[in-house]
Design an enzyme around this catalytic site. Structure first.
Site, PDB file in Angstrom:
ATOM      1  N   HIS A 159       0.866  -1.197   0.000  1.00  0.00           N
ATOM      2  CA  HIS A 159       0.000   0.000   0.000  1.00  0.00           C
ATOM      3  C   HIS A 159       0.899   1.242   0.000  1.00  0.00           C
ATOM      4  O   HIS A 159       1.741   1.364  -0.868  1.00  0.00           O
ATOM      5  CB  HIS A 159      -0.945  -0.098   1.211  1.00  0.00           C
ATOM      6  N   HIS A 171      -2.461  -2.382  -9.527  1.00  0.00           N
ATOM      7  CA  HIS A 171      -3.463  -1.753  -8.648  1.00  0.00           C
ATOM      8  C   HIS A 171      -4.700  -2.635  -8.624  1.00  0.00           C
ATOM      9  O   HIS A 171      -5.060  -3.230  -9.632  1.00  0.00           O
ATOM     10  CB  HIS A 171      -3.841  -0.366  -9.189  1.00  0.00           C
ATOM     11  N   ASP A 199       2.411   5.443  -6.526  1.00  0.00           N
ATOM     12  CA  ASP A 199       3.678   5.369  -5.788  1.00  0.00           C
ATOM     13  C   ASP A 199       4.906   5.387  -6.686  1.00  0.00           C
ATOM     14  O   ASP A 199       6.015   5.637  -6.207  1.00  0.00           O
ATOM     15  CB  ASP A 199       3.700   4.097  -4.925  1.00  0.00           C
TER      16      ASP A 199
HETATM   17  C1  SDX Z   1      -1.602   2.164  -3.292  1.00  0.00           C
HETATM   18  O1  SDX Z   1      -6.292   0.678  -3.234  1.00  0.00           O
HETATM   19  C2  SDX Z   1      -5.846   1.911  -3.442  1.00  0.00           C
HETATM   20  O2  SDX Z   1      -6.548   2.802  -3.917  1.00  0.00           O
HETATM   21  C3  SDX Z   1      -4.387   2.128  -3.019  1.00  0.00           C
HETATM   22  C4  SDX Z   1      -3.773   3.444  -3.421  1.00  0.00           C
HETATM   23  C5  SDX Z   1      -4.395   4.619  -2.699  1.00  0.00           C
HETATM   24  O3  SDX Z   1      -4.377   5.744  -3.224  1.00  0.00           O
HETATM   25  O4  SDX Z   1      -4.801   4.423  -1.503  1.00  0.00           O
HETATM   26  O5  SDX Z   1      -3.913   3.645  -4.831  1.00  0.00           O
HETATM   27  C6  SDX Z   1      -2.285   3.479  -3.067  1.00  0.00           C
HETATM   28  O6  SDX Z   1      -1.514   1.376  -2.390  1.00  0.00           O
HETATM   29  C7  SDX Z   1      -1.095   1.837  -4.660  1.00  0.00           C
HETATM   30  C8  SDX Z   1      -0.502   0.401  -4.767  1.00  0.00           C
HETATM   31  C9  SDX Z   1       0.918   0.426  -4.185  1.00  0.00           C
HETATM   32  N1  SDX Z   1       1.471  -0.958  -4.099  1.00  0.00           N
HETATM   33  C10 SDX Z   1       2.445  -1.363  -4.918  1.00  0.00           C
HETATM   34  O7  SDX Z   1       2.919  -0.687  -5.823  1.00  0.00           O
HETATM   35  C11 SDX Z   1       2.962  -2.763  -4.608  1.00  0.00           C
HETATM   36  C12 SDX Z   1       3.103  -3.579  -5.898  1.00  0.00           C
HETATM   37  N2  SDX Z   1       1.767  -3.855  -6.423  1.00  0.00           N
HETATM   38  C13 SDX Z   1       1.193  -5.149  -6.180  1.00  0.00           C
HETATM   39  O8  SDX Z   1       1.554  -5.736  -4.956  1.00  0.00           O
HETATM   40  C14 SDX Z   1      -0.284  -5.219  -6.547  1.00  0.00           C
HETATM   41  O9  SDX Z   1      -0.433  -4.663  -7.804  1.00  0.00           O
HETATM   42  C15 SDX Z   1      -1.331  -4.625  -5.598  1.00  0.00           C
HETATM   43  C16 SDX Z   1      -1.196  -5.125  -4.219  1.00  0.00           C
HETATM   44  C17 SDX Z   1      -1.252  -3.149  -5.616  1.00  0.00           C
HETATM   45  C18 SDX Z   1      -2.713  -5.034  -6.145  1.00  0.00           C
HETATM   46  O10 SDX Z   1      -2.702  -6.390  -6.120  1.00  0.00           O
HETATM   47  P1  SDX Z   1      -3.986  -7.326  -6.384  1.00  0.00           P
HETATM   48  O11 SDX Z   1      -5.140  -6.535  -6.894  1.00  0.00           O
HETATM   49  O12 SDX Z   1      -4.192  -8.148  -5.176  1.00  0.00           O
HETATM   50  O13 SDX Z   1      -3.462  -8.180  -7.587  1.00  0.00           O
HETATM   51  P2  SDX Z   1      -2.585  -9.489  -7.456  1.00  0.00           P
HETATM   52  O14 SDX Z   1      -1.458  -9.300  -6.476  1.00  0.00           O
HETATM   53  O15 SDX Z   1      -3.502 -10.627  -7.231  1.00  0.00           O
HETATM   54  O16 SDX Z   1      -1.912  -9.556  -8.913  1.00  0.00           O
HETATM   55  C19 SDX Z   1      -2.690  -9.964 -10.045  1.00  0.00           C
HETATM   56  C20 SDX Z   1      -1.633 -10.427 -11.072  1.00  0.00           C
HETATM   57  C21 SDX Z   1      -0.654 -11.436 -10.483  1.00  0.00           C
HETATM   58  O17 SDX Z   1      -0.155 -12.233 -11.557  1.00  0.00           O
HETATM   59  P3  SDX Z   1      -0.706 -13.760 -11.694  1.00  0.00           P
HETATM   60  O18 SDX Z   1      -0.339 -14.462 -10.401  1.00  0.00           O
HETATM   61  O19 SDX Z   1      -2.213 -13.629 -11.907  1.00  0.00           O
HETATM   62  O20 SDX Z   1       0.042 -14.291 -12.912  1.00  0.00           O
HETATM   63  O21 SDX Z   1      -0.843  -9.295 -11.480  1.00  0.00           O
HETATM   64  C22 SDX Z   1       0.519  -9.526 -11.074  1.00  0.00           C
HETATM   65  C23 SDX Z   1       0.479 -10.590  -9.999  1.00  0.00           C
HETATM   66  O22 SDX Z   1       1.717 -11.277  -9.942  1.00  0.00           O
HETATM   67  N3  SDX Z   1       1.012  -8.261 -10.495  1.00  0.00           N
HETATM   68  C24 SDX Z   1       2.259  -7.838 -10.573  1.00  0.00           C
HETATM   69  C25 SDX Z   1       2.286  -6.618  -9.891  1.00  0.00           C
HETATM   70  N4  SDX Z   1       1.076  -6.340  -9.412  1.00  0.00           N
HETATM   71  C26 SDX Z   1       0.277  -7.370  -9.791  1.00  0.00           C
HETATM   72  N5  SDX Z   1       3.350  -8.389 -11.138  1.00  0.00           N
HETATM   73  C27 SDX Z   1       4.514  -7.681 -11.024  1.00  0.00           C
HETATM   74  N6  SDX Z   1       4.607  -6.499 -10.378  1.00  0.00           N
HETATM   75  C28 SDX Z   1       3.528  -5.940  -9.811  1.00  0.00           C
HETATM   76  N7  SDX Z   1       3.624  -4.776  -9.176  1.00  0.00           N
END
Ligand code: SDX
Length: 377
Positions: A220, A259, A313
């Protein structure tokens, strides 16, 4: 058998009047106003008024709001003394969570949720958070905290408290825009945490402490620090492609990408990218920006088809670095702004409250006998 939505994905848990997000089109509006309109034309103070009142202020109202906010910039001696006693190597997000929680100890009526009193508490917490972060950072550097300057805007006062000198208009405006962009974003994890706590009719200090704790997580708000660590680890523009390819091959999450809601470019990232490019040029940090845009390109080729784009971010890391902020102050910057969104959501929650208490699908055993301890093998 109920269908469990892991992470509450796709579950609509509340109605809100603050942020509208279209994840497919990459649209974000605060009370109907497009985020880039606000970033171009508004100020953080005006945006907070908008979120807390569902309309833009008239001039006299904005002047009064600014006056009330600035009157609250100063830390109570008790909080100042507490910060002085904190270990110098404490992490700023833990410091922030602890100090905001401690504000309840010097509030004569900490548990009041009477609307006007609640808003006053929210304003005081918002106004003092910058001073908490700046005072701790100065003390850990062996410097005395600085008294707030009530003639300065929220953004300028924070940078003044941190650096001991007033920021240039460019730096003040850039920081002000960062605050606008981070203020609210629907039921993200930290805001939802705050609303759950508010729904029990608990106090605002408990709300803010819980929400700060949720925001710190690397999935997050903590991601902006993770982006900077990644950039430092990669080290040069030439190494970007190989690093990204290797990370994706090993199923690593690239910080600042992806996201739960946006499956298109996060409109905040669009704005922050412009800020990052300008500020990194102005401050001799072009390499960071070039690495970031290189990562973005490599990721686009590899995963854009999966709807994985830069989020808020990704470019905030380069922007905050160019503004001279230390890495472990990046997530506190997110909190500094999002306190306004958390407060807005709790005001909204309390206006039509119902305890937030979802169901869980039990998947454990039934009719298990109790085995006395001496017969448990
Ligand atoms: C914020 O919710 C909000 O509004 C949050 C926010 C706000 O203003 O409050 O916008 C602020 O928190 C932004 C997000 C910051 N976090 C990150 O940058 C951390 C990296 N991102 C990931 O951990 C992920 O994208 C999340 C946690 C943000 C969202 O994850 P989800 O919706 O649970 O999706 P998931 O982890 O299930 O991923 C779905 C697929 C997966 O691949 P498969 O297993 O299906 O093959 O997408 C891939 C993931 O591996 N994936 C990524 C990725 N994010 C998702 N692969 C590589 N790098 C990434 N960053």
């Amino acid at each position: 058998m109920a269908v469990v939505s892991k992470g509450l994905e796709g579950i609509v848990a509340a109605e809100t009047q603050m942020s509208f997000i279209d994840g497919e089109k990459g649209v974000l509006e605060y009370v109907g106003i497009a985020i880039d309109e606000l970033a171009r034309n508004s100020t953080f103070e005006e945006t907070v008024f908008l979120l807390w009142n569902q309309r833009l202020p008239r001039k006299a109202e904005l002047d009064a709001f600014n006056k009330a906010l600035r009157a609250q910039y100063d830390l109570p001696p008790f909080i100042d003394g507490l910060i002085a006693a904190f270990p110098k190597n404490a992490q700023p997000m833990h410091v922030l969570r602890t100090a905001v929680s401690a504000m309840a100890l010097v509030d004569p009526n900490p548990n009041s949720i009477e609307p006007a009193e609640y808003r006053a508490k929210a304003l005081a917490i918002l106004a003092k958070t910058g001073a908490i972060i700046a005072a701790f950072d100065r003390r850990r550097r062996g410097l005395e905290p600085i008294k707030p300057d009530h003639s300065l805007s929220f953004a300028a006062n924070f940078l003044y408290l941190l650096n001991g000198s007033k920021p240039t208009p460019t730096m003040e405006r850039a920081f002000d825009v960062c605050m606008i962009l981070h203020a609210d974003h629907g039921l993200n994890a930290s805001t939802f945490t705050g609303r759950v706590i508010a729904s029990t009719l608990s106090d605002i200090y408990s709300v803010m402490s819980g929400a700060i704790g949720a925001l710190r997580g690397p999935l997050h708000g903590g991601a902006n620090e993770g982006v900077m660590v990644m950039l430092e680890e990669i080290g040069s523009v030439e190494k970007v492609d190989a690093w990204v390819d290797d990370a994706l091959k090993n199923k690593k999450k690239i910080m600042g990408f992806g996201h739960r809601v946006y499956k298109a470019y996060d409109p905040r990232a669009t704005y922050l990218k412009t800020l990052a490019e300008q500020l990194s040029k102005d401050t001799g940090n072009e390499k960071l920006y070039q690495m970031s845009s290189g990562i973005e390109k490599r990721m686009h080729d590899a995963v854009a088809a999966k709807g994985i784009y830069p989020n808020v971010d990704f470019y905030s890391a380069t922007t905050y670095h160019a503004l001279g902020l230390k890495l472990d102050l990046f997530t506190p910057m997110f909190a500094l702004s999002r306190i306004s969104g958390w407060a807005a959501h709790c005001i909204e929650q309390l206006a039509a409250n119902r305890l937030i208490r979802p169901d869980a699908e039990y998947t454990g055993p039934h009719e298990v006998d109790y085995t006395p301890i001496d017969r448990r093998g």
